[in-house]
Each structure stands twice: as C-alpha cells, then as structure tokens.
Design an enzyme around this catalytic site. Sequence first.
Site, PDB file in Angstrom:
ATOM      1  N   CYS A  28      39.571  40.837  22.874  1.00  0.00           N
ATOM      2  CA  CYS A  28      39.804  39.784  22.945  1.00  0.00           C
ATOM      3  C   CYS A  28      38.706  39.289  24.447  1.00  0.00           C
ATOM      4  CB  CYS A  28      40.609  39.242  23.530  1.00  0.00           C
ATOM      5  SG  CYS A  28      41.681  37.312  24.033  1.00  0.00           S
ATOM      6  N   CYS A  43      40.165  36.923  27.108  1.00  0.00           N
ATOM      7  CA  CYS A  43      41.337  37.303  27.871  1.00  0.00           C
ATOM      8  C   CYS A  43      40.460  38.106  28.826  1.00  0.00           C
ATOM      9  CB  CYS A  43      42.390  38.224  27.403  1.00  0.00           C
ATOM     10  SG  CYS A  43      43.210  37.974  25.625  1.00  0.00           S
ATOM     11  N   ASP A  44      39.660  39.010  28.190  1.00  0.00           N
ATOM     12  CA  ASP A  44      38.709  40.461  29.162  1.00  0.00           C
ATOM     13  C   ASP A  44      37.910  39.995  30.016  1.00  0.00           C
ATOM     14  OD1 ASP A  44      41.740  41.390  28.855  1.00  0.00           O
ATOM     15  OD2 ASP A  44      41.076  42.485  27.114  1.00  0.00           O
TER      16      ASP A  44
END
Lengths: 311, 311
Positions: free
Chosen positions: A134, A137-138
Amino acid sequence: MLDVAIIGGGPAGLTAGLYATRGGLKNVTMFEKGMPGGQIMNSSEIENYPGVSQVMSGMDLMASWPEQCQRFGLKHEMVNVEKVSRNKNGTFTIHKDDGSTEDALSVIVGTGSTPKRAGFKGEAEFFGKGVSTCATCDGFFYKNKEVTVIGGGDTALEEAVYLAGICSKVYLVHRREEFRAAPSTVERAKNTENIEFVLNSKPDEVFGDMMGVQGIKVATPEGIRQLDTTGVFIFVGNDVNNGVLKDENGNFICDVTEWGEVVVDLKMKTSVDGLFATGDMRLDAPKQVVVAAGDGATAAIGAISYVMEHK
Amino acid sequence: MLDVAIIGGGPAGLTAGLYATRGGLKNVTMFEKGMPGGQIMNSSEIENYPGVSQVMSGMDLMASWPEQCQRFGLKHEMVNVEKVSRNKNGTFTIHKDDGSTEDALSVIVGTGSTPKRAGFKGEAEFFGKGVSTCATCDGFFYKNKEVTVIGGGDTALEEAVYLAGICSKVYLVHRREEFRAAPSTVERAKNTENIEFVLNSKPDEVFGDMMGVQGIKVATPEGIRQLDTTGVFIFVGNDVNNGVLKDENGNFICDVTEWGEVVVDLKMKTSVDGLFATGDMRLDAPKQVVVAAGDGATAAIGAISYVMEHK
C-alpha cells in the site's frame, strides 16, 4: 431472525456494528472468526487515521475498537461464514462453516481483499517491515529515500508514479518488456524522471535484519542486480474476498465488476435490496481504515432504515 | 500555483489535507476562516467516532486533528473563499473575500451544510444541550426516553421512525394536517406505534435549565400543550453551503441535485475534472464525522493522481 448480519470484523464491520446497535437495532451479530480489527492489524506503523495523532502499530490503533463498537449490544460470533443466500421472501440466510445457519433481514458484508504475493524469498518474513502492498499507507515512511516497486499492471504503474512524488527514486521491476497497464499510464510513468525501469527482471530475494529490509536482489538479463532500497512495494494483483457472495453454482448473488469488486452506490447499497458492501471489497475502495469505517457507518444507517421498513 | 486548494476546514478538509501532503504534494492550502474542526465543534457529546472510545465534546474530539493533519506541510489560510472558478486551461482560481485570488491545479470542496432553524424561543440557547438536528448522532442519548421531532418533510418522518426504534415515544409536531413527505414514508411513520402526531401545531418555546432541555411548549388548535421531553429534534430543512461553486450568474460550475447537494461518484469526483466534493455538502451524505473524513481521504487520493497527471 437477526436484524442485521455483519460479515467481517475489520474497521468496516466494527463501525457498522457500532452504528446499527447505537441506532436502536437489537439483534445485530458480527461474524468474524479471527480477532476483530482487520488487515491493518498486520501493519507496523499507521499515522494517517485522523484523530489518532501518535504513530502506532495497526494492532494498537484497533485495540479500543471492539469494546467501543460492542458497548451498544453488538454480538460477535467467532465463526467463518461460507455463504450468504437470499430467500424468496427477501430475507437472507447466513451459512456458517460449522454447518449451522442463521436468518437475517439485512446483511452488511465487509470481508476485505487480499493483496497477492509475488512469491520470492523474504517476502513474507519482511511483510510490514519494509515490504508493503500500500503506497498511500506506507509511501511517506520512505520520503526522499529510494524504493522498489514490483509489478507491471495499472496499479503498479500508478503507485510507482505516486511514490515518485514522495521518494527520491523508484525502481520499477517488471518481469516483461511490455506492460499490461493502459498506454497512458505507462506513458506517465515513463515521463516521470525519477522512475527507473528494470525490465525482463524478477525479484529473487529481499534481505535485511531485525530493523527491516536493507535491499532486494533482482534477477535481470545481465545477472543478479542488488537494489539497496529499504522499501519494497508489491503490486501484482489483489484477491477480493467475495466468496461469501457466491451461490452453489459459483454465481454472485449481486453485481460485481470483472475484478470481483462488489458494485455499490454512495449508500453502500449493492444491486440486491437489503444487502450492503463496505471496505476494501467494494468498487473504487481506496483501502484506508478511515474510508472503510465511513463505509460501515453509511451501510448501517441504510440497513436500519431498511429493517424499520421491512420488520 | 497550488497543487490542491481545499475549501473548508472540517473533518473532510483536514483529512484531505493530511492525505494530499502525506501523499507527496508540496503546495496544498486549506482555506478556512474559523477554527478548523467543522460543525461537530458545536456538539456537546460524541461517542461514535471509531477509535475514540471515551465520550467527549466535539471540540475535544477535533482538538488533535489540526496538528496531525498539518504536520506534513498543509498550509492553513484564515480567509473566506467567495467563489471557485474554472479557467479555460482547466486550472481553477480561488477568489477570497479579501479580494485576492490564488490559482490551483485541483480543488477539494468541503464546506458542509447548515440545518435550518425552526425559529422558536430557546432554540438557539439550547442547541447542543437537548436541541439537536441529527438523530444518528444524538438519538441514542435518549434511549427509552421521550423525544419531540419538529417537521413534516421526508427527513423529519424518516428520522422520527429512526428515533422510535431507540426512544420510548416520539411526538411529531407538524404545522399542517398534510405532509410534504412521500406517502410511503408518512404511512410508515403512521404505522409506528410509539409515534404520536401533534398536527396543526407549532413549537412555541423550549425550556430548561443549566442541565439542558426539560420540555417544549407547543401551540396546538386546543391551546398550548407542554411536552416534557428532554430531547427536541428539528428537521425543517438544510442549507447546503454550495455558494463557492456558483459563478457570477448564479449558475453552478458543476452538477448539483435539486436540493443543492453536489453530485459525486464513489471517488468524490464532481462532474468537473479536477474538482472534488466531500462531507455534508455532497450527494447522499450521512453527515457523520467518520464519513466526512473518509471522503477527504478519498478525494485527496484522486487529487494527487490528477495533479501528477496534469503537472
């Protein structure tokens, strides 16, 4: 007869349970075999859930949810659901893997989706410790650093461009010369200066230590090449967990896209009255905790209205 | 030239700012004249934002958001936006009330909506202390108690039915004999045992003390009737704050419904490329903090992709 059966205990299912019970429904059960919390529980760091400003693990983020979401009467049954079927009178039957069944007026499904693994050494071991699926997200954790992206489809190229906006350099490792992605997406990736294409190449091994990933070895036509990136993003496809919506003939009981995502409208209604889909399994899901939670609230408000009308 | 201009500083705008900047965009400004946090700041109690399990005021809930959402570089400009216009080259111009302008590649609007006041004594004084405009938010606080609903449209009757599922009794006060609501909705409310219709009647005064509302006096054809309910829910319409999307001729620059809600898809895209709408102002908004925040995340992910393509 349940008012609402909730299938799945991630952020979407938990929030649906909170809203359905706090909204006055008395018989609401969430079916989740594992510990509630969902896929985010595997994440080592999350800092973009609004209102929770400390950086924490997914497990810590979700720790307070079950108590909060169950304090208004939500029941949790620790069992897998195999199938949801629709009866002639418009109600639903939940088929559990222990062979028992339960009827429900309305159903909210939130069983998520599972990113596919590319299948190389170290991939599972370093998942959540440098290996990610992701970018939203990251990606930020690799600001001004180099990262590697694995894959050649639309998602891989779009996410490579996204990461190129955050990271100093993106290596795009793809096993072929040609891309499955749309030509315009390929073009955009090729026009992005800090993306280097590593084609006809396969990841061989991701390596590191206790602190996480230190790099990845890639099998190229010229031999093994080592990319010293501490972030490795894998986009080689996604399995939507839609099995509960298939009938005995393998046909879906509601509309799904060619990728298996459940078609919903802004109210999270599926093509079947009384059936709602939420979170990562639905069409156009951004796969973020806050969006899945919002979906759960939206679906529950719709389910309450449906139940009040049909009871 | 801004990458993204965010209009409005509620949960939607703040979350959009968090995701847009954390997603790598460098020039992102949120335009909000007041204190960021949005309409929920007027709420005395909230307990259904998942992940924040203590019951707290809206102001306390939102206290940590600005720091969290601005730590990745979101700028906040304390100014009202009068108008967003679209230029021939596809960019947007933000017209501020100090007369200055700013150009932006992409715009995310989240200016909310404002429930109309019914206009009786004590209404403003007791707002948030027993007078509410949101059944999903506040209904549960009156579990097994009696409440009064003011209004005769679809929302009033739907919310009366919703409240009837939580509360012991619902008085529905409506100024006429007939309803504007759809016949099926009226029918459903009439078939709900614990709803009592108080027709041809107008609220006269809500009264109470430091602890909140104690009751409401209603002018009925038989004279003043006192309803001793500690909750009073008002549903007499809603003003969508869509003024920034009107051009100099009063026409909307994107599609809106007959109620003025901005038409969006699941990606929060409006009918105009690069323009996104979020939160309480968009079509089918459930008007919940967690949903507005989810909308902001969704819109920002779309805006990043749009900006990377058009930069």
